[in-house]
Design a protein around this motif. Structure first.
Motif, PDB file in Angstrom:
ATOM      1  N   LEU A 259       8.196 -58.698  38.902  1.00 49.68           N
ATOM      2  CA  LEU A 259       8.798 -60.022  39.009  1.00 49.68           C
ATOM      3  C   LEU A 259       9.604 -60.034  40.167  1.00 49.68           C
ATOM      4  CD1 LEU A 259      10.597 -59.260  35.477  1.00 49.68           C
ATOM      5  CD2 LEU A 259       8.751 -60.914  35.893  1.00 49.68           C
ATOM      6  N   PRO A 260       9.528 -61.520  40.766  1.00 50.73           N
ATOM      7  CA  PRO A 260      10.135 -61.645  42.042  1.00 50.73           C
ATOM      8  C   PRO A 260      11.458 -61.584  42.353  1.00 50.73           C
ATOM      9  CG  PRO A 260       9.198 -63.739  41.249  1.00 50.73           C
ATOM     10  CD  PRO A 260       8.957 -62.647  40.280  1.00 50.73           C
ATOM     11  N   VAL A 284      17.098 -60.122  39.644  1.00 50.27           N
ATOM     12  CA  VAL A 284      16.449 -60.814  38.463  1.00 50.27           C
ATOM     13  C   VAL A 284      17.389 -61.180  37.302  1.00 50.27           C
ATOM     14  CG1 VAL A 284      14.538 -60.603  36.668  1.00 50.27           C
ATOM     15  CG2 VAL A 284      14.174 -59.748  39.042  1.00 50.27           C
ATOM     16  N   VAL A 285      17.726 -62.473  36.990  1.00 50.25           N
ATOM     17  CA  VAL A 285      18.534 -62.642  35.755  1.00 50.25           C
ATOM     18  C   VAL A 285      17.806 -63.159  34.489  1.00 50.25           C
ATOM     19  CG1 VAL A 285      20.436 -64.374  35.246  1.00 50.25           C
ATOM     20  CG2 VAL A 285      20.024 -63.778  37.774  1.00 50.25           C
ATOM     21  N   LEU A 286      18.244 -62.420  33.453  1.00 50.50           N
ATOM     22  CA  LEU A 286      17.276 -62.130  32.180  1.00 50.50           C
ATOM     23  C   LEU A 286      18.137 -63.476  31.263  1.00 50.50           C
ATOM     24  CD1 LEU A 286      16.682 -58.508  31.628  1.00 50.50           C
ATOM     25  CD2 LEU A 286      15.132 -60.278  32.623  1.00 50.50           C
ATOM     26  N   LEU A 339      12.935 -71.519  34.098  1.00 49.81           N
ATOM     27  CA  LEU A 339      12.715 -70.268  34.249  1.00 49.81           C
ATOM     28  C   LEU A 339      11.720 -69.922  35.075  1.00 49.81           C
ATOM     29  CD1 LEU A 339      12.709 -69.535  30.497  1.00 49.81           C
ATOM     30  CD2 LEU A 339      14.463 -68.997  32.110  1.00 49.81           C
ATOM     31  N   THR A 340      11.831 -68.944  35.809  1.00 54.06           N
ATOM     32  CA  THR A 340      10.503 -68.455  36.746  1.00 54.06           C
ATOM     33  C   THR A 340       9.581 -67.841  36.238  1.00 54.06           C
ATOM     34  OG1 THR A 340      12.697 -67.976  38.416  1.00 54.06           O
ATOM     35  CG2 THR A 340      10.251 -67.269  38.982  1.00 54.06           C
ATOM     36  N   LYS A 377       7.445 -75.179  30.049  1.00 57.05           N
ATOM     37  CA  LYS A 377       7.552 -75.066  31.414  1.00 57.05           C
ATOM     38  C   LYS A 377       7.738 -73.685  31.493  1.00 57.05           C
ATOM     39  CE  LYS A 377       8.686 -79.730  32.397  1.00 57.05           C
ATOM     40  NZ  LYS A 377       9.467 -80.695  33.143  1.00 57.05           N
ATOM     41  N   PRO A 378       6.966 -72.627  31.420  1.00 58.31           N
ATOM     42  CA  PRO A 378       7.449 -71.203  31.366  1.00 58.31           C
ATOM     43  C   PRO A 378       7.420 -70.633  32.610  1.00 58.31           C
ATOM     44  CG  PRO A 378       4.908 -71.440  30.993  1.00 58.31           C
ATOM     45  CD  PRO A 378       5.572 -72.898  31.204  1.00 58.31           C
ATOM     46  N   GLY A 379       7.082 -71.367  33.925  1.00 54.15           N
ATOM     47  CA  GLY A 379       7.136 -70.873  35.168  1.00 54.15           C
ATOM     48  C   GLY A 379       5.639 -70.009  35.025  1.00 54.15           C
TER      49      GLY A 379
END
Length: 457
Positions: A259-260, A284-286, A339-340, A377-379
């Motif tokens: 995860l970036p 990383v924000v969940l 979301l990324t 649009k899940p990234g």
């Protein structure tokens, strides 16, 4: 204006057989209006339509109404779960039960549409799946959309932490989830609360749902004890070709490493929830669809706050800067492309990047949850799963044998044996677990693989 009912039985006394009743609550244990549900069950009504996210598992959850044969129809995001938490709804009911499965985000939008006065709306969710069969489709801007209708409730039963006598509600933490949406879709809204205060004791900024949406309030007779679903995966690795693969913990740690920095990430139920335990010190924000942004590691129940949990209903910590909100806003974040990455589990992934994760013939129903909404649009879509079934059958297959969740949408598959990326060449083997070679992975994978391993600096 005083909306307080004497007790739960009085609050539901006018509900008749044949009513459409929405019962809010999340997962299998959290946020259910247990005393109101029990009071409805005690009235021995018949031919009810029950609308819920999930049935729960306890005698005071919606499942009890189904088990008593009081419902003839169920509209839900979960009618059954893998592993059989409570069993499939159709198997539990002693009378014929018509089941309509609805993605979580569409469930809340159909309820909200009632309050907004919207006759119908087009949604991109699930348009390539069996659950939208028979619905009208139209194309807008080159994308296919499905026509969805408002979901009108006769009654909504919801839970809030506090209310004043005028019906103004204050939720706490992630307990808000579906409550506001269910309230906005109902003709009569009945609320069960832990604490009842006088009008004026809730500051305007504390009111999460104004009293105009609420008809009756009842204070719980007994304080509910916190319940937790703590699904800790075993540390034991599965064996392939006589050798151990990664453990569940190691698999989750590998995904965390992919995860970036500076990303917003949604973690699905099951293996994906474990990723949160490996992100300390990372930017990383969940995100979770029950209504939280910025949660942290999973906690033991004795260290937990009962109003903070992830999409798997497991207790979690909150990081500085975290925010809580309702599920409507959570799905707005997802479907708007904020979301990324999204990390989901799967029963199967095929060679084209389609995947199945919501039903199998053995389940006798389905567990759609929020997955189809998250795919809009899940990234980057990452699948976390075991490489093979326990009996040895490959889970990466030529074509999915189960009804798909999404078509040609998977970007990365991370298993206990490999990291596989999908690009224009198909499925590309990028990494093997320690002790395994590309030939081993190919032998345990039904779909063809292109071998192009990442170069480690």
């Amino acid at each position: 204006m005083d909306k307080v009912a004497t007790n739960a039985a009085d609050a539901v006394a006018d509900i008749d057989s044949g009513s459409v009743i929405g019962i809010a609550g999340f997962g299998v244990i959290h946020g259910f209006p247990v005393e109101l549900t029990a009071a409805v069950r005690a009235r021995e009504l018949r031919d009810l339509t029950i609308v819920c996210n999930s049935l729960g598992r306890d005698p005071a959850h919606p499942v009890s109404i189904v088990q008593a044969g009081q419902a003839s129809r169920l509209i839900a995001a979960f009618s059954a779960r893998a592993g059989g938490v409570a069993g499939a709804a159709t198997a539990l009911s002693p009378v014929p039960l018509d089941v309509e499965l609805v993605p979580q985000g569409i469930l809340v939008e159909r309820l909200r549409a009632v309050a907004a006065g919207i006759g119908a709306f087009y949604s991109p969710v699930g348009q390539d799946t069996v659950i939208t069969g028979g619905k009208e489709r139209r194309a807008f801007g080159g994308q296919t959309y499905v026509l969805e209708s408002p979901l009108h409730l006769d009654y909504a039963l919801i839970y809030a932490r506090r209310a004043d006598r005028a019906g103004n509600l204050s939720f706490r933490g992630t307990s808000q989830n579906f409550g506001p949406s269910f309230a906005k879709g109902a003709r009569v809204v009945i609320v069960e609360v832990d604490e009842l205060v006088e009008v004026g004791e809730l500051a305007p900024g504390e009111v999460d749902l104004p009293g105009i949406f609420v008809d009756r309030v009842v204070q719980r007779a007994e304080k509910a004890e916190p319940l937790w679903r703590v699904a800790r995966e075993t540390a034991e690795a599965r064996t392939y070709l006589g050798r151990p693969g990664r453990t569940a913990t190691q698999l989750a740690e590998r995904i965390a490493g992919l995860l970036p920095e500076g990303s917003y990430v949604n973690l699905g139920v099951g293996l994906p929830t474990m990723v949160s335990d490996h992100l300390d010190g990372r930017d990383v924000v969940l995100h979770a669809e029950n209504g939280v942004l910025g949660y942290g590691t999973r906690l033991a129940p004795e260290d937990a706050d009962p109003d903070y949990y992830n999409a798997g209903a497991e207790p979690v910590s909150l990081r500085p800067g975290a925010a809580v909100f309702d599920s409507t806003e959570a799905f707005e974040m997802a479907r708007s492309g904020r979301l990324t990455a999204v990390v989901l589990g799967a029963f199967q992934v095929d060679g084209r990047g389609s995947f199945a994760n919501w039903t199998t013939p053995q389940m006798g129903g389905g567990a759609i949850g929020g997955a189809m909404d998250l795919l809009v649009k899940p990234g980057r879509l990452i699948i976390a799963m075991w490489h093979c079934e326990r009996a040895g059958q490959p889970k990466i297959v030529n074509a999915c044998q189960y009804d798909v969740t999404g078509t040609e949408c998977v970007d990365l598959i991370v298993t206990d044996l490999a990291v596989i990326e999908r690009d224009g060449r198909g499925l590309v083997l990028r990494e093997c677990a320690p002790g395994f070679e590309p030939a081993d992975i190919a032998r345990l994978t039904e779909a063809p693989l292109v071998v192009d391993l990442w170069t480690v600096p």
